[in-house]
Design a protein around this motif. Sequence first.
Motif, PDB file in Angstrom:
ATOM      1  N   THR A  83      40.442  33.544  25.554  1.00  0.00           N
ATOM      2  CA  THR A  83      40.110  32.888  24.520  1.00  0.00           C
ATOM      3  C   THR A  83      41.207  32.393  23.491  1.00  0.00           C
ATOM      4  N   SER A  84      41.919  33.354  23.243  1.00  0.00           N
ATOM      5  CA  SER A  84      43.249  33.235  22.319  1.00  0.00           C
ATOM      6  C   SER A  84      44.130  32.191  22.885  1.00  0.00           C
ATOM      7  N   HIS A 105      35.607  24.387  20.982  1.00  0.00           N
ATOM      8  CA  HIS A 105      34.766  25.579  21.034  1.00  0.00           C
ATOM      9  C   HIS A 105      35.491  26.653  20.400  1.00  0.00           C
ATOM     10  N   ALA A 106      36.094  26.423  19.208  1.00  0.00           N
ATOM     11  CA  ALA A 106      36.588  27.400  18.476  1.00  0.00           C
ATOM     12  C   ALA A 106      35.890  27.908  17.335  1.00  0.00           C
ATOM     13  N   GLN A 107      36.087  28.962  16.843  1.00  0.00           N
ATOM     14  CA  GLN A 107      35.280  29.699  15.764  1.00  0.00           C
ATOM     15  C   GLN A 107      35.361  28.777  14.503  1.00  0.00           C
ATOM     16  N   LYS A 151      35.977  27.201  11.066  1.00  0.00           N
ATOM     17  CA  LYS A 151      37.117  27.297  10.317  1.00  0.00           C
ATOM     18  C   LYS A 151      37.246  28.194   9.426  1.00  0.00           C
ATOM     19  N   THR A 162      31.741  30.961  23.125  1.00  0.00           N
ATOM     20  CA  THR A 162      32.343  29.975  22.470  1.00  0.00           C
ATOM     21  C   THR A 162      31.162  29.400  21.553  1.00  0.00           C
ATOM     22  N   ARG A 220      43.596  29.678  25.017  1.00  0.00           N
ATOM     23  CA  ARG A 220      43.097  28.240  25.105  1.00  0.00           C
ATOM     24  C   ARG A 220      43.217  27.327  24.019  1.00  0.00           C
ATOM     25  N   GLN A 221      42.964  27.882  22.710  1.00  0.00           N
ATOM     26  CA  GLN A 221      43.328  27.091  21.547  1.00  0.00           C
ATOM     27  C   GLN A 221      42.454  25.625  21.448  1.00  0.00           C
ATOM     28  N   SER A 222      41.263  25.916  22.080  1.00  0.00           N
ATOM     29  CA  SER A 222      40.173  24.576  21.985  1.00  0.00           C
ATOM     30  C   SER A 222      39.642  24.484  20.609  1.00  0.00           C
ATOM     31  N   LYS A 223      39.868  23.213  19.873  1.00  0.00           N
ATOM     32  CA  LYS A 223      39.273  22.882  18.843  1.00  0.00           C
ATOM     33  C   LYS A 223      37.592  22.865  18.921  1.00  0.00           C
TER      34      LYS A 223
END
Length: 330
Positions: free
Chosen positions: A307-308, A315-317, A319, A259, A310-313
């Motif tokens: 990971t796709s 620990h996200a890529q 933007k 992440t 989870r949609q965690s903001k």
Amino acid sequence: MLSTLNSLFIAAVLAGTPLLLGALGEILTEKSGNLNLGVEGMMFMGAITGLAGSYYYEQGVVKAGGDPSGVLSALIALIVSFLAGALGALIYAFLTISLRANQNVTGLTLTIFGTGFGNFFGEYIGQKAGGYVAVSEVTKNTFSKLHIPVLSDIPVLGKLLFQYNWVVYFAIVVAIIMAWVFNKSRIGLNLRAVGEDPATADAAGISITKYKYIATVVGGGICGIGGMYMSMVTTSGVWVHGCVSGYGWLAVALVIFATWSPARGMLVALIFGGLTIMRMYVNIPGLPAQIYDMLPYVATIIVLIVTSMRQSKEHAQPKSCGNNYFREER
């Protein structure tokens, strides 16, 4: 049983080090908003140039009638491999930042270029050397287990902490420094702002181009060092055709699994490193060896799926990752 687990842990750390270096380089790059899929290519460039740098240094010293220094040889390999990876990343940065080329296509092109670069010059230098290119035992010993007087002789702790070569500790230090920079320094906060919302960062007076270039080039250099590890440690200082063998792609997957955190990257690299060498320590009767070879890639697929979902903001890529920034489009 305990001895096997200890040996597996040590081997996992050694196998996971190039993955960690590749992942750290890509994390730094993606934090700036650039998605560089050329990790495999940059690692190949670092692998051959690092080995060639040490080899030609040794040959030059021997021809001059002197004795090569293992420490200097290792330092040359480190610097040259960093520069080679940085050069590959600089090409990528120029195309995507200055010319605004598609990041995905450019990264894949860099992988093809770097792989061909490494294998071509590896074979070319090998033929010139009389069949294959290899560094001397002096340099190989420099990349062997690090021994620190007194500390290495501590019964349990010494054996646990000092069973590795210096590149392992170098990778850990880089991960710790990167974690601190991202979370505690103004430079790191500015870099994260560039990766999340370059338009807002630009309005705040942050130089988008400077941060993207520096992060991408330095990240590529770190990937190059990961490639140098493959040629100097994994293959014991001998050039092997295709020696990186997919580690660059695994490093890209590690970035997602960790992440985008350098600290978590150390743990993830240890896990993936263990999966790559598990067949040597865990023997299940009737299970083909090919199944063991598949484990890191199966884990990669599972990681991408989880990971796709989870949609965690938090620990996200970043933007803006994968999107080129053009000031006039703000």
